[in-house]
Enzyme design. Structure first.
Site, mmCIF file in Angstrom:
data_model
loop_
_atom_site.group_PDB
_atom_site.id
_atom_site.type_symbol
_atom_site.label_atom_id
_atom_site.label_comp_id
_atom_site.label_asym_id
_atom_site.label_seq_id
_atom_site.Cartn_x
_atom_site.Cartn_y
_atom_site.Cartn_z
ATOM 1 N N SER A 27 42.963 48.333 40.842
ATOM 2 C CA SER A 27 41.960 47.392 40.342
ATOM 3 C C SER A 27 41.214 46.784 41.518
ATOM 4 C CB SER A 27 42.626 46.327 39.478
ATOM 5 O OG SER A 27 41.670 45.572 38.771
ATOM 6 N N ASN A 28 40.609 45.628 41.351
ATOM 7 C CA ASN A 28 39.848 44.969 42.423
ATOM 8 C C ASN A 28 39.895 43.466 42.216
ATOM 9 O OD1 ASN A 28 37.451 44.091 40.792
ATOM 10 N ND2 ASN A 28 37.410 46.295 40.380
ATOM 11 N N PRO A 29 39.411 42.678 43.198
ATOM 12 C CA PRO A 29 39.616 41.217 43.114
ATOM 13 C C PRO A 29 38.684 40.458 42.164
ATOM 14 C CG PRO A 29 39.250 41.969 45.385
ATOM 15 C CD PRO A 29 38.836 43.078 44.481
ATOM 16 N N ALA A 94 33.058 44.540 37.865
ATOM 17 C CA ALA A 94 33.452 45.361 39.008
ATOM 18 C C ALA A 94 34.249 46.530 38.430
ATOM 19 C CB ALA A 94 34.286 44.545 39.979
#
Ligand code: CTP
Ligand code: CA
Length: 215
Positions: A27-29, A94
């Site tokens: 995943s991403n922040p 995102a």
């Protein structure tokens, strides 16, 4: 588009998760704050809001229709189903660019010293939508750590967008997870407006005004 209440806006927010096995994902922040702030601002402007959100820990904006999703593929299918009815698409999400080719049904044991995971590209949701857009105003976000404006302008062209929001990420006070932001809104005609540094709420309000379809 004669009055605000007839504008239907589709906003995506947050990260996506791409599972390796039931307990591990890529995943991403992203926290969804910018997208949720845009949903609030659009509602305040009197728009109808469909909000497609990846996993986030935020309160649902009162009045928006929330469509929770997890993976990039789910986000794609949800946006695909809602796009034709919208007047404005704002993709703040995102979206994971890659997903594991294989998703194991059972938890993988760590009985090896290292692990290789083969990844494949996810669908570019924005590009797929602009390829079939009719009357929609389409706004993308470019999350960049460097050469922010150059890359954002490239994405504005390659994804055939009406606007792109150039957003630096990876620094305190801007981008992922922050309550504040500083962005450059670039239009297809090449004009640009700097917004912030300010709260994401204040930037969202200005963005909604600036991307409002003309009557
Ligand atoms: N986006 C999308 N579908 C994807 C990936 C990105 O719709 N599979 C959208 C994002 O929501 C954003 C825009 O495309 O509005 C730009 O995303 P960004 O990550 O900055 O660019 P990418 O095109 O994914 O390229 P890269 O990550 O390599 O810079
Ligand atoms: Ca990306």
């Amino acid at each position: 588009m004669s009055n605000a209440s007839s504008i239907r806006c589709l906003i995506t927010a947050g990260p996506t998760r791409e599972f390796i096995d039931p307990v591990r994902f890529i995943s991403n922040p992203s926290t969804g704050k910018m997208g949720f702030a845009l949903a609030e601002a659009a509602l305040e402007a009197g728009w109808n809001v469909d909000l497609v959100a990846g996993p986030v820990a935020l309160e649902e904006p009162d009045g928006a229709i929330l469509y929770p999703v997890v993976t990039a593929e789910e986000m794609f299918h949800q946006v695909d189903a809602l796009f034709d009815a919208c007047d404005v698409l704002i993709m703040t999400a995102a979206v994971s660019d890659f997903r594991p080719v294989v998703q194991h049904a059972k938890k993988e044991k760590k009985d090896m010293a290292s692990m290789n995971i083969e990844l494949e590209r996810t669908t570019d949701i924005l590009k797929t939508m602009t390829d079939r857009k009719v009357h929609q105003t389409v706004v993308g976000f470019a999350a960049e750590t460097n050469d922010v404006v150059t890359y954002a302008k490239e994405k504005l062209l390659s994804k055939n967008l009406d606007f792109i929001v150039a957003n630096e990420v990876g620094q305190p006070g801007v981008g992922f997870a922050a309550d504040t932001n500083e962005v450059l809104l670039i239009a297809a005609d090449g004009s640009s407006v700097k917004l912030g540094p300010s709260t994401k709420a204040a930037i969202a309000k200005e963005l909604i005004q600036l991307v409002t379809p003309s009557a």
